[in-house]
Design a protein around this motif. Structure first.
Motif, PDB file in Angstrom:
ATOM      1  N   ASP A  84      -4.138   1.844  -1.667  1.00 23.88           N
ATOM      2  CA  ASP A  84      -4.120   2.706  -0.475  1.00 23.88           C
ATOM      3  C   ASP A  84      -3.827   1.920   0.800  1.00 23.88           C
ATOM      4  OD1 ASP A  84      -4.744   5.054  -1.826  1.00 23.88           O
ATOM      5  OD2 ASP A  84      -6.895   4.518  -1.835  1.00 23.88           O
ATOM      6  N   CYS A  85      -3.470   2.684   1.825  1.00 22.03           N
ATOM      7  CA  CYS A  85      -3.329   2.078   3.143  1.00 22.03           C
ATOM      8  C   CYS A  85      -4.487   2.610   3.990  1.00 22.03           C
ATOM      9  CB  CYS A  85      -2.026   2.505   3.822  1.00 22.03           C
ATOM     10  SG  CYS A  85      -0.566   2.039   2.916  1.00 22.03           S
ATOM     11  N   ASP A  86      -5.353   1.770   4.450  1.00 23.17           N
ATOM     12  CA  ASP A  86      -6.453   2.228   5.302  1.00 23.17           C
ATOM     13  C   ASP A  86      -6.881   1.072   6.178  1.00 23.17           C
ATOM     14  OD1 ASP A  86      -8.625   3.273   6.545  1.00 23.17           O
ATOM     15  OD2 ASP A  86      -9.530   4.135   4.716  1.00 23.17           O
ATOM     16  N   LYS A  88      -3.666   2.096  -8.214  1.00 20.64           N
ATOM     17  CA  LYS A  88      -3.172   2.718  -6.986  1.00 20.64           C
ATOM     18  C   LYS A  88      -3.698   1.940  -5.786  1.00 20.64           C
ATOM     19  CE  LYS A  88      -3.389   7.122  -4.715  1.00 20.64           C
ATOM     20  NZ  LYS A  88      -4.274   8.251  -4.567  1.00 20.64           N
ATOM     21  N   ARG A 101       2.889   3.709   4.550  1.00 19.59           N
ATOM     22  CA  ARG A 101       3.096   2.888   3.359  1.00 19.59           C
ATOM     23  C   ARG A 101       3.865   1.635   3.750  1.00 19.59           C
ATOM     24  NH1 ARG A 101       6.562   7.300   2.492  1.00 19.59           N
ATOM     25  NH2 ARG A 101       4.854   8.328   1.441  1.00 19.59           N
ATOM     26  N   ASP A 118       0.787   9.103   0.562  1.00 22.99           N
ATOM     27  CA  ASP A 118       0.137   8.609   1.777  1.00 22.99           C
ATOM     28  C   ASP A 118       1.124   8.639   2.940  1.00 22.99           C
ATOM     29  OD1 ASP A 118      -2.119   7.362   2.984  1.00 22.99           O
ATOM     30  OD2 ASP A 118      -2.498   6.412   1.022  1.00 22.99           O
ATOM     31  N   VAL A 138      -7.369  -1.401  -1.452  1.00 24.23           N
ATOM     32  CA  VAL A 138      -6.659  -1.188  -0.197  1.00 24.23           C
ATOM     33  C   VAL A 138      -5.744  -2.399   0.021  1.00 24.23           C
ATOM     34  CG1 VAL A 138      -6.889  -0.955   2.295  1.00 24.23           C
ATOM     35  CG2 VAL A 138      -8.511   0.189   0.773  1.00 24.23           C
ATOM     36  N   CYS A 157       0.808  -1.217   0.000  1.00 22.74           N
ATOM     37  CA  CYS A 157       0.000   0.000   0.000  1.00 22.74           C
ATOM     38  C   CYS A 157       0.835   1.258   0.000  1.00 22.74           C
ATOM     39  CB  CYS A 157      -0.990  -0.022   1.167  1.00 22.74           C
ATOM     40  SG  CYS A 157      -0.244   0.277   2.779  1.00 22.74           S
ATOM     41  N   GLY A 158       0.211   2.338  -0.382  1.00 23.81           N
ATOM     42  CA  GLY A 158       0.868   3.634  -0.424  1.00 23.81           C
ATOM     43  C   GLY A 158       1.717   3.804  -1.674  1.00 23.81           C
ATOM     44  N   ASP A 169       3.370   6.905  -3.190  1.00 22.69           N
ATOM     45  CA  ASP A 169       2.203   7.760  -3.099  1.00 22.69           C
ATOM     46  C   ASP A 169       2.437   8.721  -1.933  1.00 22.69           C
ATOM     47  OD1 ASP A 169      -0.199   8.512  -4.095  1.00 22.69           O
ATOM     48  OD2 ASP A 169      -1.376   7.143  -2.856  1.00 22.69           O
TER      49      ASP A 169
END
Ligand SMILES: *[C@@H]1O[C@H](CO)[C@@H](O)[C@H](O)[C@H]1NC(C)=O
Ligand SMILES: *[C@@H]1O[C@H](CO)[C@@H](O)[C@H](O)[C@H]1NC(C)=O
Ligand SMILES: *[C@@H]1O[C@H](CO)[C@@H](O)[C@H](O)[C@H]1NC(C)=O
Ligand SMILES: *[C@@H]1O[C@H](CO)[C@@H](O)[C@H](O)[C@H]1NC(C)=O
Ligand SMILES: *[C@@H]1O[C@H](CO)[C@@H](O)[C@H](O)[C@H]1NC(C)=O
Ligand SMILES: *[C@@H]1O[C@H](CO)[C@@H](O)[C@H](O)[C@H]1NC(C)=O
Ligand SMILES: *[C@@H]1O[C@H](CO)[C@@H](O)[C@H](O)[C@H]1NC(C)=O
Ligand SMILES: *[C@@H]1O[C@H](CO)[C@@H](O)[C@H](O)[C@H]1NC(C)=O
Ligand SMILES: *[C@@H]1O[C@H](CO)[C@@H](O)[C@H](O)[C@H]1NC(C)=O
Ligand SMILES: *[C@@H]1O[C@H](CO)[C@@H](O)[C@H](O)[C@H]1NC(C)=O
Length: 743
Positions: free
Chosen positions: A155-157, A153, A200, A197, A174, A133-134, A195
């Motif tokens: 994400d980190c969530d 892309k 990551r 973010d 994610v 992620c990130g 990213d």
């Protein structure tokens, strides 16, 4: 009553068992004498292990590596491990490395294999997947003349639940993202961009993966990150063949040329590239026809699917499913179901067990007695008696001419189908010589198999032949449908096929130029009649030298109408399976699966060449490039040495102009474009013209040798006086009409 019902049941199960036996052997997947498996993995042709086993293109060479003791297939040129090859789907599965970025204990920046210039491309059945992620994972490609850039892309969530609630992981943007790839992708680079973010993962990785496999695999994982335990991922490649049909199937001929004519289910092939001909280099895609499956890149690689057994049919009660060659049908079963129930109920309520035993013994004796009669009736139905009756009702069959023989009569005539009586064996059955009680000699054709498709062919032949009355077409005298396999009875043609005289040394027989021309003209006349003069067009579809017989006066008789079609019966018929014999098959028909009158013209052109050259339509003794007679002929024409291949006898007896006329006519018949070929009527007229010129010259030769030239100039391309005889089904022979000529 009970006897009748029980025998119905017995016969019906017998019938079902008979039909079940029909599909037995597995079709080949590799060329003969080639390894078909590496470990558990099938290696279908055009792929292959070892010289001569793969198509003439080393991208298709497979190495079966057994150094680890576990045989593993690899594509030699790309060194990719092969997991699965599908010949029918045109795809193969290989292993693909994962591209890791900044992961401990993992190789850095490995890329997927570059397949530029190969017949392979990454299939759109794959999905590009990135884990971590990130970051953004990107694929870029500058191959094939266009540049693409695509990616996803991740994400980190931590607040997003990565399980769908049942312990299955999902790839939803994610910690894992996915994107589709463009088609025809053959090479690309994978890269990662950080990213913005805050959080990551330090280790990211991406790979292309078979979408179907990934769905199954990811479902098994509780944490998608576990995929990094693997080094390689399955990926699907599409493979294309830039070959012509002749190249693909021509190589098969080296092993067995006769397989072409005898195998019933043939693959059908399409080549994609509008501006190339069959002999150009176009992308070739072959499939087994409907109702069959297997390896369509091998000539006999397609096999019937038993739709009834695998449940792929749409028959609903009370109809039962009966499997055919390349199809199936729904039929009414014998009326046995409800009465059987009634019997059982009746027995249960009324009769005692002892009585049943006694009754059974009694029934057994009676059944035996009636069985023979029942079998005959059953076979009559099974053999298309019903079909024939329908045709009769529709007025398609000329009843007066067809005699229904009974089975004893024909068994006696052929001495119980004695092997000594066999006249020949063809794609559809065996032909026996027989003598009827009235002393007439006949030929009896017995179908090879009890198979729906072939039975349909038999009925077809009956229907077609009953409508033809031409002195150069074999006469059908009758048929017999009460035996296990249907029988057709023809007039006996004593002198065999022209193939025998052309290609088997026969010292005593003088196959003269004059005779060859006459036979050609007769066959052309018969075909012209079938195409245009009969009530409606009939295409023979399998013209070849083994289907042209000679009677006691060496007159030609066209035989074997099993695959013929009359246009009125089968107007909308567009076959997906190519019928015919290799060496005679119209390339345009092979490509389009659409048979036209011009396809018969092509096959006839090949027969003309055989008569001219004495060469076989396909000969294994000629070098591979000129194995087919048509290519051989074109080759010598181009090199201007036509007379090198003309039969010695023809050269000796024929006049150069006449030989050239016939060669030119053959050349026109063999035009790659059906539209440019002459019609059968034009061919017949031209042959008759040449024949007359030959006869006339033979008569005049002694006195006026030079007249030859003058006369040839005087005669127009189409001799009008000869038109009538060929259209009227040939009431006058060319010799009869000779005095009419103004010489
Ligand atoms: C592969 O190697 C193993 C052990 O070395 C051997 O038992 C096996 O027969 C070999 N298989 C083939 C196909 O050569
Ligand atoms: C594999 O291909 C290479 C050329 O790409 C060739 O030299 C080699 O002989 C091939 N291997 C085998 C076993 O044929
Ligand atoms: C991948 O990257 C290398 C090095 O930058 C480059 O030479 C190659 O052309 C790239 N391949 C493709 C398919 O874009
Ligand atoms: C979770 O995924 C599995 C496998 O795809 C599926 O069988 C299941 O129904 C899914 N559960 C929910 C709640 O979506
Ligand atoms: C994930 O979501 C499912 C319902 O969608 C819920 O049942 C499950 O407890 C959640 N798991 C976690 C770890 O939050
Ligand atoms: C690589 O991983 C290390 C920790 O394992 C981390 O400190 C570093 O920032 C990472 N580098 C990149 C470019 O992500
Ligand atoms: C998923 O698990 C099932 C049952 O354990 C197994 O049969 C299947 O092969 C697994 N799928 C993959 C893609 O590993
Ligand atoms: C999945 O595994 C990775 C690495 O093994 C770990 O960092 C991550 O916390 C795990 N995620 C979950 C939801 O268990
Ligand atoms: C070729 O095929 C025919 C019939 O299919 C068979 O009888 C013959 O044995 C085959 N010949 C070879 C060399 O395989
Ligand atoms: C035909 O194919 C060739 C290459 O295979 C190509 O250069 C040419 O432009 C094509 N012509 C047409 C009319 O598509």
């Amino acid at each position: 009553m009970v006897v009748k019902l029980l025998s119905h049941v017995i016969l019906f199960t017998l019938l079902l068992r008979l039909l079940a036996v029909a599909s037995s052997q597995k079709p080949p997947i590799a060329k003969p004498n080639c390894q078909s498996h590496c470990g558990d993995i099938e290696i279908p042709y055009p792929f292959g292990i070892g010289a001569g086993c793969y198509i003439d293109d080393d991208w298709f060479q497979i190495i079966c590596d057994n150094s680890t003791g576990n045989p593993t297939p690899f594509l030699n040129r790309t060194n990719l491990e092969v997991l699965e090859i599908s010949a029918e789907g045109g795809t193969l599965k290989v292993t693909n490395p994962i591209t890791f970025s900044n992961c401990s204990n993992k190789p850095i920046n490995r890329q997927t294999a570059n397949l530029e210039g190969s017949p392979f491309a990454y299939s759109t059945k794959n999905v590009f997947t990135a884990v971590g992620c990130g970051f953004m994972a990107t694929i870029t490609s500058n191959s094939n003349g266009y540049s693409i850039s695509s990616g996803c892309k991740s994400d980190c969530d931590i607040s997003i639940n990565k399980s769908n609630g049942t312990g299955h992981s999902v790839c939803n943007g994610v910690d894992c993202c996915q994107t589709a790839i463009p088609s025809f992708l053959s090479a690309f680079n994978t890269s990662f961009q950080r990213d913005d973010d805050k959080t990551r993962s330090s280790c990211n990785y991406a790979f292309l993966v078979d979408r179907e496999w990934f769905q199954g695999y990811a479902n098994n994982l509780t944490n998608i990150s576990a995929i990094s335990d693997r080094d390689n991922i399955p990926v699907v490649l599409e493979w294309n063949m830039f070959h012509s049909t002749t190249e693909v199937f021509g190589t098969f001929l080296e092993v067995n040329a006769t397989v072409w004519s005898d195998d019933p289910i043939r693959p059908s092939c399409d080549s994609y590239n509008d501006n190339s001909s069959v002999y150009g280099s176009s992308r070739l895609e072959c499939t087994c026809g409907g109702g069959s499956e297997g390896n369509p890149y091998l000539l006999d690689g397609c096999q019937d699917i038993n739709e009834c057994e695998v449940g792929k049919h749409s028959c609903s009660e009370p109809l039962v499913c009966v499997n055919y060659r390349a199809g199936y049908g729904c039929f009414y079963p014998p009326k046995s179901k409800s009465p059987v129930k009634a019997i059982i109920i009746g027995i249960g309520s009324g009769l005692g067990f002892l009585l049943l035993l006694l009754g059974a013994w009694w029934l057994h004796k009676l059944i035996k007695k009636t069985k023979a009669i029942k079998r005959k009736k059953k076979f009559f139905k099974q053999n298309g008696g019903i079909l024939l009756e329908q045709q009769l009702a529709a007025g398609e069959v000329n009843v007066e001419k067809i005699k229904l023989f009974n089975s004893q009569e024909l068994e006696m005539a052929t001495d119980h189908f004695n092997i000594d009586r066999i006249l020949g064996q063809g794609g559809q059955g065996t032909v026996y010589k027989g003598m009827l009680t009235d002393g007439r000699i006949v030929a009896v054709k017995k179908s090879k198999l009890v198979d729906g498709g072939e039975i349909a062919q038999f009925i077809n032949e009956i229907v077609i032949l009953s409508q033809i009355n031409h002195r150069n077409v074999v006469k059908l005298l009758g048929c017999c449908l009460e035996t296990e396999v249907p029988l057709l009875v023809y007039e006996f043609i004593p002198k065999g096929t022209i193939y025998q005289y052309l290609h088997k040394e026969n010292e005593e027989f003088l196959f003269t130029w004059e005779m060859r021309l006459r036979i050609a003209a007769e066959v052309a006349g018969a075909l012209s009649y079938l195409h245009s003069a009969a009530g409606f067009p009939i295409y023979h579809r399998d013209i070849k030298s083994t289907n042209i017989l000679l009677d006691d006066k060496y007159r030609a008789k066209v035989a074997d109408f099993g695959t013929s079609r009359s246009v009125s019966i089968d107007q909308t018929h567009l076959t997906t399976i190519v019928h015919g014999t290799f060496g005679y098959l119209d390339p345009e028909y092979f490509q389009s699966s659409q048979f036209t009158d011009k396809s018969d013209v092509y096959s006839f052109g090949v027969v003309l060449l055989e008569l001219l050259t004495g060469e076989k339509s396909v000969s294994l003794t000629r070098s591979p490039e000129i194995r087919g007679l048509v290519t051989y002929f074109n080759f010598t024409m181009e090199e201007n040495r036509l007379f090198d291949i003309i039969d010695a006898r023809v050269k000796e007896e024929g006049v150069t102009e006449d030989i050239l006329s016939v060669a030119n006519l053959a050349n026109r018949c063999l035009d790659m474009s059906g539209k440019r070929r002459p019609t059968m009527k034009e061919v017949a007229m031209e042959l008759e013209r040449i024949q007359k010129s030959v006869n006339a010259s033979n008569n005049l030769q002694q006195n006026y040798d030079e007249v030859e030239y003058v006369r040839n100039e005087v005669t127009g391309p189409w001799d009008v006086t000869s038109t009538g005889s060929c259209l009227a089904g040939g009431t006058t022979t060319s010799k009869d009409s000779l005095p009419l000529l103004p010489y």
